[in-house]
Design an enzyme around this catalytic site. Structure first.
Site, PDB file in Angstrom:
ATOM      1  CE1 TYR A 103      -1.691  -3.586  19.263  1.00  0.00           C
ATOM      2  CE2 TYR A 103      -3.139  -1.704  19.609  1.00  0.00           C
ATOM      3  CZ  TYR A 103      -2.720  -2.763  18.835  1.00  0.00           C
ATOM      4  OH  TYR A 103      -3.323  -3.000  17.632  1.00  0.00           O
ATOM      5  CB  VAL A 163      -0.990   0.023   1.189  1.00  0.00           C
ATOM      6  CG1 VAL A 163      -1.938  -1.159   1.114  1.00  0.00           C
ATOM      7  CG2 VAL A 163      -0.252   0.048   2.528  1.00  0.00           C
ATOM      8  CE  LYS A 221       1.530 -17.985  22.196  1.00  0.00           C
ATOM      9  NZ  LYS A 221       2.164 -19.144  22.838  1.00  0.00           N
ATOM     10  CE  LYS A 226      -4.655  -2.491  14.364  1.00  0.00           C
ATOM     11  NZ  LYS A 226      -5.062  -3.107  13.086  1.00  0.00           N
TER      12      LYS A 226
END
Length: 275
Positions: free
Chosen positions: A176, A86, A213, A183
């Site tokens: 994270y 992309v 995983k 997100k």
């Protein structure tokens, strides 16, 4: 193999056209972006969509990735396999042009790609670089907008668009880091696309799996601890598998979800309900 990791709903080794579930999506054609290997969420979605009868187009990131993705495409009988990075100008347009030329329409897309530079992902959000944040947004969020824009003209009879999020968009999840805001933007994008495309009969969803995983997840620091915590705290006491995510996506693509759009659908064995 422990009960926490063994497949609950195994993927088929080959697509079986005689399967009793092989008609639910018969006649539907869709694009699945993000297959990297047999453990990837995108492959779980592709295998289940194909098992339910959909005709599929898949993409691979580059020539190196093609040697892993092509056998999987052949395994499930995908009709089209195309390169798609992309970040490379023109490649996404080429994918949709080939779909237009060979199919003339599109019923659904599944966007399952995300990326953040490792140094930025492993550091504090406050310390992330501008270039790293921009790249993470470009690959993980803006590419969904691009796909939606190119898919819209091919969905003249309506359609479905699905992307993949994570609970770290809604709550702070240790390690994270920068991907949490990215997100969050993706989930907000889902709502706005749903509002804009609803009149055209196009439904848009974000699916939020629990930790799995996968190769992509391996880039998260202390990921094994995240997995152990998910198993310990989820009501089901286990991880979900990619086939369960695939079945959820098949439901969203099918007519059973016609009364839903703009939603984030959690597939995490109930983990998001636990404080």
């Amino acid at each position: 193999m422990t009960s926490a990791t063994k497949p609950i709903d195994p993927l088929p080794k080959v697509w079986n056209p005689d399967s009793r579930i092989g008609e639910m999506l018969a006649g539907k054609r869709g694009l699945v972006v993000g297959v990297a290997n047999e453990q990837s969420i995108a492959f779980g979605c592709a295998a289940k969509l194909r098992a339910f009868g959909a005709e599929l187009a898949l993409t691979h990131l580059n020539e190196k990735a093609e040697k892993y993705v092509r056998p999987l495409a052949e395994q499930i009988g995908a009709s089209l396999l195309m390169p798609l990075d992309v970040e490379r100008p023109g490649e996404m347009e080429a994918v949709f042009e080939r779909i237009r030329a060979e199919w003339g329409r599109l019923d659904f897309i599944v966007h399952s790609i995300a990326y953040a530079p490792r140094d930025d992902l492993h550091g504090r959000v406050i310390d992330c670089s501008l270039s790293g944040f921009q790249q993470a947004m470009r690959v993980s969020c803006y590419s969904f907008i691009e796909m939606a824009r190119l898919a819209e003209p091919l969905m003249s009879d309506g359609g479905v668009m699905v992307t993949m999020s994570y609970y770290g968009a809604d709550k702070v999840v240790s390690n994270y880091n920068m991907m949490g805001p990215v997100k969050s933007a993706l989930q907000s994008t889902t709502r706005y696309l749903a509002a804009e495309l609803g009149e055209a009969g196009i439904r848009v969803y974000a699916v939020s799996p629990g930790p799995l995983k996968t190769r992509a997840a391996s880039g998260i620091a202390a990921f094994d601890d995240l997995v152990a915590d998910a198993v310990a705290r989820s009501p089901a006491g286990r991880l979900v598998d990619i086939a369960e995510i695939g079945r959820t996506v098949a439901f969203l693509v099918g007519g059973g979800a016609s009364g839903m759009t703009g939603d984030t659908i959690f597939v995490d064995a109930g983990l998001h309900n636990i404080a």
